[in-house]
Scaffold this motif. Structure first.
Motif, PDB file in Angstrom:
ATOM      1  N   SER A  27       0.832  -1.194   0.000  1.00 25.82           N
ATOM      2  CA  SER A  27       0.000   0.000   0.000  1.00 25.82           C
ATOM      3  C   SER A  27       0.873   1.252   0.000  1.00 25.82           C
ATOM      4  O   SER A  27       2.106   1.175   0.012  1.00 25.82           O
ATOM      5  CB  SER A  27      -0.904  -0.014   1.232  1.00 25.82           C
ATOM      6  N   CYS A  28       0.224   2.415   0.033  1.00 22.87           N
ATOM      7  CA  CYS A  28       0.984   3.671  -0.007  1.00 22.87           C
ATOM      8  C   CYS A  28       1.605   4.010   1.333  1.00 22.87           C
ATOM      9  O   CYS A  28       2.630   4.694   1.409  1.00 22.87           O
ATOM     10  CB  CYS A  28       0.099   4.815  -0.493  1.00 22.87           C
ATOM     11  N   GLY A  29       0.975   3.578   2.421  1.00 25.62           N
ATOM     12  CA  GLY A  29       1.497   3.838   3.754  1.00 25.62           C
ATOM     13  C   GLY A  29       1.115   5.176   4.354  1.00 25.62           C
ATOM     14  O   GLY A  29       1.405   5.434   5.526  1.00 25.62           O
TER      15      GLY A  29
ATOM     16  N   GLN B  20      -6.678   5.033   5.266  1.00 32.28           N
ATOM     17  CA  GLN B  20      -6.843   3.605   5.544  1.00 32.28           C
ATOM     18  C   GLN B  20      -5.533   2.978   6.013  1.00 32.28           C
ATOM     19  O   GLN B  20      -5.525   2.156   6.935  1.00 32.28           O
ATOM     20  CB  GLN B  20      -7.380   2.890   4.303  1.00 32.28           C
ATOM     21  N   CYS B  21      -4.433   3.355   5.412  1.00 33.15           N
ATOM     22  CA  CYS B  21      -3.135   2.838   5.842  1.00 33.15           C
ATOM     23  C   CYS B  21      -2.834   3.260   7.277  1.00 33.15           C
ATOM     24  O   CYS B  21      -2.299   2.475   8.075  1.00 33.15           O
ATOM     25  CB  CYS B  21      -2.030   3.338   4.923  1.00 33.15           C
ATOM     26  N   GLN B  22      -3.181   4.484   7.619  1.00 31.12           N
ATOM     27  CA  GLN B  22      -2.864   5.005   8.938  1.00 31.12           C
ATOM     28  C   GLN B  22      -3.592   4.256  10.057  1.00 31.12           C
ATOM     29  O   GLN B  22      -3.122   4.227  11.192  1.00 31.12           O
ATOM     30  CB  GLN B  22      -3.190   6.495   9.010  1.00 31.12           C
TER      31      GLN B  22
ATOM     32  N   TYR C  59      -4.605  -1.307   5.420  1.00 27.14           N
ATOM     33  CA  TYR C  59      -3.886  -1.067   4.169  1.00 27.14           C
ATOM     34  C   TYR C  59      -4.407  -1.927   3.029  1.00 27.14           C
ATOM     35  O   TYR C  59      -4.107  -1.673   1.869  1.00 27.14           O
ATOM     36  CB  TYR C  59      -2.384  -1.270   4.358  1.00 27.14           C
TER      37      TYR C  59
ATOM     38  N   CYS D  80      -6.351   0.405   0.837  1.00 34.28           N
ATOM     39  CA  CYS D  80      -5.624   1.524   0.215  1.00 34.28           C
ATOM     40  C   CYS D  80      -5.798   1.471  -1.301  1.00 34.28           C
ATOM     41  O   CYS D  80      -5.641   0.412  -1.916  1.00 34.28           O
ATOM     42  CB  CYS D  80      -4.144   1.416   0.569  1.00 34.28           C
TER      43      CYS D  80
ATOM     44  N   HIS E  20      -3.030  -0.190  -3.258  1.00 36.03           N
ATOM     45  CA  HIS E  20      -2.875  -1.639  -3.149  1.00 36.03           C
ATOM     46  C   HIS E  20      -3.246  -2.323  -4.459  1.00 36.03           C
ATOM     47  O   HIS E  20      -2.559  -3.248  -4.920  1.00 36.03           O
ATOM     48  CB  HIS E  20      -3.743  -2.145  -1.982  1.00 36.03           C
TER      49      HIS E  20
ATOM     50  N   ARG F 159       6.912  -4.700   5.512  1.00 35.33           N
ATOM     51  CA  ARG F 159       6.011  -5.712   4.977  1.00 35.33           C
ATOM     52  C   ARG F 159       6.601  -7.109   5.122  1.00 35.33           C
ATOM     53  O   ARG F 159       6.224  -8.031   4.405  1.00 35.33           O
ATOM     54  CB  ARG F 159       5.684  -5.412   3.508  1.00 35.33           C
TER      55      ARG F 159
ATOM     56  N   CYS G 133      -5.094  -7.414   6.904  1.00 37.52           N
ATOM     57  CA  CYS G 133      -4.578  -6.151   7.440  1.00 37.52           C
ATOM     58  C   CYS G 133      -4.155  -6.365   8.885  1.00 37.52           C
ATOM     59  O   CYS G 133      -3.797  -7.467   9.277  1.00 37.52           O
ATOM     60  CB  CYS G 133      -5.628  -5.050   7.300  1.00 37.52           C
TER      61      CYS G 133
END
Length: 317
Positions: A71-73, A77-79, A83, A86, A89, A112, A256
């Motif tokens: 994911s973008c990180g 959603q990642c936070q 993820y 995301c 993804h 990861r 996740c």
């Protein structure tokens, strides 16, 4: 460096100038299992280094499983640890629109990588990735010790759902399968073969219109149908059945992290890695074939032919 690449609906073993992947760690790969998604990517004619069910060894000699949700990180959603939701993804799917890790070496982000626990061989550890997919679906549906569960479809995801449901405490787990070897595997993992009646949680692990319809038939009052399968395009659902039961249908995407109940978080991949380490019968049952990298073409043939008795085929690197 050798790797397995898809092109024109087939795979071949090729030489690469540099390791595929992206990230700050270079893994020496040890195992990569073949998923139905890999076979689907072949049918689509995609051209990438294949493989997203991956385990290898880091530079310090410790074994790790690749959490293949890149994911973008940084998005919302990642936070919060979701993820799998995301948007990035779906643009970074290993083996589909970016190179996967069925290669002698692979680059991955250190955040990861999940350690392989004691008791789980790195040669079996690639099985943790699909196990996390089934585990996420079961958790999403609220599976617990007082839950009755039915699984429709007895490929690797369905069988791993049986194992996951038992691990989560479900004592009544029914499995519907098409092939004798799948039924036998399900029984070894604690399933009752053949579903009858209605269930709190029904998992569609086959991804056909028939399997989804069957899952809806099996759901009980205020129960949940959860699908780990990828249905292409619109689907038909017996709404009146769901309506009169106040039941729901939800899709499940990847895996996740979640709250560990002690103020922290835990990755679902780490949870299933522990499950596999504590119950070696799961990898013994599901990994039916192993091939060296140079025989990857035959490995894909076997994985795509259910008459071989294949459940999960592992390419050892």
């Amino acid at each position: 460096m050798k790797a397995v690449r898809s092109a024109d609906g087939a795979v071949s073993v090729v030489d690469l100038d540099s390791p595929p992947g992206e990230g700050d760690e270079l893994l020496t790969m040890r195992s990569a299992s073949i998923c139905s998604s890999d076979l689907m990517y072949l049918r689509y004619g995609l051209s990438q280094v294949v493989g997203h069910e991956l385990a290898g060894v880091r530079a310090d000699g410790t074994a790790a499983i690749v959490e293949a949700v890149f994911s973008c990180g940084t998005c919302d959603q990642c936070q919060i640890g979701r993820y799998n939701l995301c948007p990035a993804h779906f643009k970074r799917a290993l083996g589909a629109n970016t190179d996967g890790g069925m290669a002698e070496q692979f680059r991955a982000p250190s955040h990861r990588l999940v350690p392989v626990p004691d008791g789980l061989a790195v040669a079996d550890a690639s099985l943790a990735e699909p196990a996390a997919v089934s585990w996420h679906a079961l958790r999403l549906a609220g599976t617990g010790k007082d839950t009755s569960v039915a699984v429709v479809g007895a490929g690797a995801l369905g069988l791993l759902a049986v194992a996951g449901a038992r691990r989560l405490g479900a004592t009544d787990v029914a499995l519907e399968s098409r092939h004798r070897h799948q039924s036998e595997a399900g029984e070894r993992l604690g399933a009752r073969i053949g579903a009858d009646g209605h269930y709190d949680v029904v998992l569609d692990a086959a991804g056909t219109k028939e399997s989804l319809a069957r899952a809806v038939d099996l759901v009980g009052p205020r129960g949940t149908v959860v699908s780990v399968a990828t249905h292409q395009g619109p689907v038909e659902i017996a709404w009146s059945t769901l309506f009169h039961l106040e039941a729901r249908v939800i899709p499940s995407v990847g895996y996740c992290t979640h709250d560990d109940g002690a103020g922290g978080s835990v990755t679902e991949l780490a949870e299933v890695a522990a499950m596999l380490a504590e119950n070696p019968e799961i990898p013994r049952t599901l990994i039916t074939h192993r091939f060296p990298l140079e025989d990857a073409v035959e490995a894909f043939r076997v994985a795509g032919d259910k008459t071989t008795g294949a459940i999960r085929v592992v390419v050892e690197l």
